[in-house]
Motif scaffolding. Structure first.
Motif, mmCIF file in Angstrom:
data_model
loop_
_atom_site.group_PDB
_atom_site.id
_atom_site.type_symbol
_atom_site.label_atom_id
_atom_site.label_comp_id
_atom_site.label_asym_id
_atom_site.label_seq_id
_atom_site.Cartn_x
_atom_site.Cartn_y
_atom_site.Cartn_z
ATOM 1 N N UNK A 29 0.829 -1.214 0.000
ATOM 2 C CA UNK A 29 0.000 0.000 0.000
ATOM 3 C C UNK A 29 0.858 1.257 0.000
ATOM 4 N N UNK A 30 0.292 2.325 -0.503
ATOM 5 C CA UNK A 30 1.009 3.593 -0.551
ATOM 6 C C UNK A 30 1.158 4.174 0.846
ATOM 7 N N UNK A 31 2.256 4.873 1.108
ATOM 8 C CA UNK A 31 2.429 5.529 2.406
ATOM 9 C C UNK A 31 1.533 6.754 2.512
ATOM 10 N N UNK A 32 1.323 7.254 3.730
ATOM 11 C CA UNK A 32 0.498 8.466 3.885
ATOM 12 C C UNK A 32 1.035 9.670 3.121
ATOM 13 N N UNK A 33 2.355 9.660 2.840
ATOM 14 C CA UNK A 33 2.942 10.777 2.105
ATOM 15 C C UNK A 33 2.326 10.945 0.722
ATOM 16 N N UNK A 34 1.706 9.878 0.199
ATOM 17 C CA UNK A 34 1.068 10.000 -1.108
ATOM 18 C C UNK A 34 -0.026 11.058 -1.107
ATOM 19 N N UNK A 35 -0.709 11.235 0.019
ATOM 20 C CA UNK A 35 -1.839 12.163 0.052
ATOM 21 C C UNK A 35 -1.430 13.592 -0.312
ATOM 22 N N UNK A 36 -0.418 14.187 0.356
ATOM 23 C CA UNK A 36 -0.046 15.545 -0.063
ATOM 24 C C UNK A 36 0.601 15.595 -1.444
ATOM 25 N N UNK A 37 1.365 14.545 -1.808
ATOM 26 C CA UNK A 37 1.999 14.548 -3.121
ATOM 27 C C UNK A 37 0.952 14.496 -4.224
ATOM 28 N N UNK A 38 -0.026 13.613 -4.074
ATOM 29 C CA UNK A 38 -1.072 13.496 -5.089
ATOM 30 C C UNK A 38 -1.949 14.745 -5.119
ATOM 31 N N UNK A 39 -2.251 15.286 -3.959
ATOM 32 C CA UNK A 39 -3.112 16.467 -3.876
ATOM 33 C C UNK A 39 -2.425 17.665 -4.521
ATOM 34 N N UNK A 40 -1.203 17.958 -4.083
ATOM 35 C CA UNK A 40 -0.501 19.141 -4.590
ATOM 36 C C UNK A 40 -0.079 18.931 -6.040
ATOM 37 N N UNK A 41 0.450 17.722 -6.351
ATOM 38 C CA UNK A 41 0.860 17.460 -7.721
ATOM 39 C C UNK A 41 -0.302 17.510 -8.698
#
Length: 521
Positions: free
Chosen positions: A191-203
């Motif tokens: 599974x993706x780490x929680x860091x994916x949330x800001x990266x996906x959101x901002x990116x």
């Protein structure tokens, strides 16, 4: 002192809802305690250090054993099914299973609320960025060269930064994210780490705000899956329940992206899990209900697209739907192969990921200044197509430009989905088909077949016809064309199968697996 505008109030409401949703798992944990539920199997693991930053871990959970290579920045599943492990506890009796389902359903509802707040905020920001992008040509109408330069440089910087965030922090955040979610559900990737949330959101905000022809549903699905999975981890569910929550969160993300709750649940069962059972259906519906409740609070209950309240369905519409489906089936073959070919070309390029993305962004910025309606996810373009705003002779050019723009945008290496762009293409195919039919009500026929074309092109590309038909019905609040739509989807899938056109997400998932194996060797 001036009062708040409607947009200010919506932004404040989105922020408050997001903060409140973030507190839900902590409140749930306080209410129900920290103990594991009885009858849950504990995940066992053994780790072996390989140098300073790598570990080889053997993890037993969800009735299977997995061998993981844990790195400093990413994890790799070496083997997903080493042996079928015996259950750590006895199979629960039906009453116990029902109690477990009730608890998991409640958590899915809470997770859906959080997903709705996150994805609803994402939509609000993208809508604001789209309005600003559309306004720039008007602001610089008297100084067009300056406006063009601002659009080109701004889009290049935004897309380059989006690609950098993906490459530097979470490579799994590239593109749609749906193939990665499917791989996680299948046990092929962690599974993706929680860091994916800001990266996906901002990116995603940077890339789609700059005008790349990408859909918001891809980031919404992957963010929803990751967020719901974190609920399961925080509440210490075993992998089986975490998997269910992950899939339900993905469906909630799709529901939030298009304001379509039933389509989100259908997407979970038809595309992600590819099986139907009462347990997953209940959890998926709970997550979609929670997400849509928040999204409609933020954005309102209106459907995504406005169409005529009534379309006359004639006796020839079913055979015509079969013909349109054959056309969209052939078009899907070109579309899927173009996407995969563009990704291969981008991978072979010696340029850094950020430079390639910036180059694409600069081109999109130039097009956005000269023709604002042609860039972006395609919502405005789809609406104009359904309104019959394009003449017959202009449609081939619009289709060709959007086709190329969507393919190049997806190969840019930034976050962004495929649903919204392909729906716009399907509407254009359908409108062209309908305008070619002789008759006095040519525009009405064209708009009717634009709707049918959206569903059939979706079915041919994704190979999920039920999700496509439900999605179009909910997006337009119109169910009168289901019969010709069904015929078109049948024909589109038959032609795609005969042409051996692999579903796009299966092809992307297989491609990622091949690249991972090649990197290991």
């Amino acid at each position: 002192m001036t009062g708040f505008s409607d947009e200010d109030a919506s932004a404040l409401l989105a922020l408050a809802t997001l903060i409140g949703a973030a507190a839900l798992p902590f409140l749930f944990r306080l209410a129900f305690g920290r103990r594991r539920r009885k009858g849950r199997a504990r995940a066992a693991s053994v780790a072996l250090a390989l140098g300073r930053s790598r570990r080889l871990a053997l993890v037993a959970a969800a009735g299977t054993e997995r061998l993981l290579l844990l790195g400093e920045t990413s994890d790799v599943v070496v083997e997903s099914h080493i042996a079928d492990a015996a259950p750590a506890v006895e199979t629960p009796s039906p009453p116990s299973e029902l109690r477990g389902l009730f608890s998991l359903g409640a958590v899915s509802l809470l997770a859906g609320v959080a997903v709705g707040a996150l994805c609803g905020s994402f939509r609000l920001i993208l809508d604001a960025a789209g309005r600003m992008r559309m306004a720039i040509p008007e602001w610089f109408a008297e100084r067009p060269l300056l406006g063009l330069a601002i659009m080109v440089v701004g889009a290049a910087l935004a897309t380059g930064l989006a690609a950098y965030l993906v490459r530097r922090f979470v490579p799994a955040a590239v593109g749609s994210g749906i193939p990665h979610v499917e791989s996680v559900i299948d046990g092929d990737e962690p599974p993706s780490p929680p860091l994916l949330l800001p990266v996906k959101f901002i990116g995603g905000m940077l890339a789609m705000g700059a005008g790349l022809a990408l859909g918001r549903e891809g980031p919404s699905v992957q963010m929803g899956a990751t967020l719901a999975h974190q609920f399961g981890r925080y509440l210490r569910y075993d992998w089986r329940d975490q998997q269910s929550l992950l899939a339900a969160g993905a469906g909630a993300g799709l529901a939030a992206a298009f304001n379509a709750p039933l389509a989100g649940a259908a997407f979970v069962l038809e595309e992600l899990l590819r099986r139907f059972d009462m347990r997953h259906a209940t959890i998926a519906l709970g997550a979609s209900v929670g997400a849509i409740s928040v999204v409609r609070l933020l954005l309102g209950p209106e459907p995504e697209l406005r169409v005529a309240t009534h379309y006359p369905v004639g006796p020839l519409d079913v055979p015509l739907g079969l013909a349109l489906g054959a056309a969209t089936g052939l078009a899907s073959l070109a579309y899927n192969r173009a996407i995969l070919r563009a990704l291969d070309i981008a991978d072979r390029s010696p340029w850094p990921a950020e430079a390639k993305a910036a180059l694409v962004g600069a081109g999109v910025g130039a097009i956005g200044f000269l023709a604002p309606d042609l860039v972006g996810g395609g919502d405005n373009l789809t609406q104009k197509t359904l309104d019959g705003a394009y003449a017959l002779d202009a449609l081939p050019l619009v289709f060709a430009l959007r086709f190329a723009l969507g393919v190049v945008s997806y190969a840019a290496g930034t976050p962004g989905g495929l649903f919204a762009p392909l729906l716009a293409l399907g509407a254009e195919i359908g409108l062209f088909f309908g305008l070619m039919i002789p008759g006095e009500d040519g525009p009405t026929t064209g708009m009717k077949f634009a709707l049918i074309g959206m569903a059939s092109f979706f079915a041919a590309v994704v190979r999920a016809p039920l999700t496509g038909m439900i999605l179009i019905t909910e997006m337009t609040d119109n169910s009168q064309l289901l019969l010709p739509m069904l015929a078109a989807c049948f024909s589109a899938m038959a032609i795609a199968a005969v042409c051996r056109n692999e579903p796009i997400y299966d092809a992307l998932k297989d491609r990622s697996a091949r690249l991972a194996r090649r990197a290991e060797t």
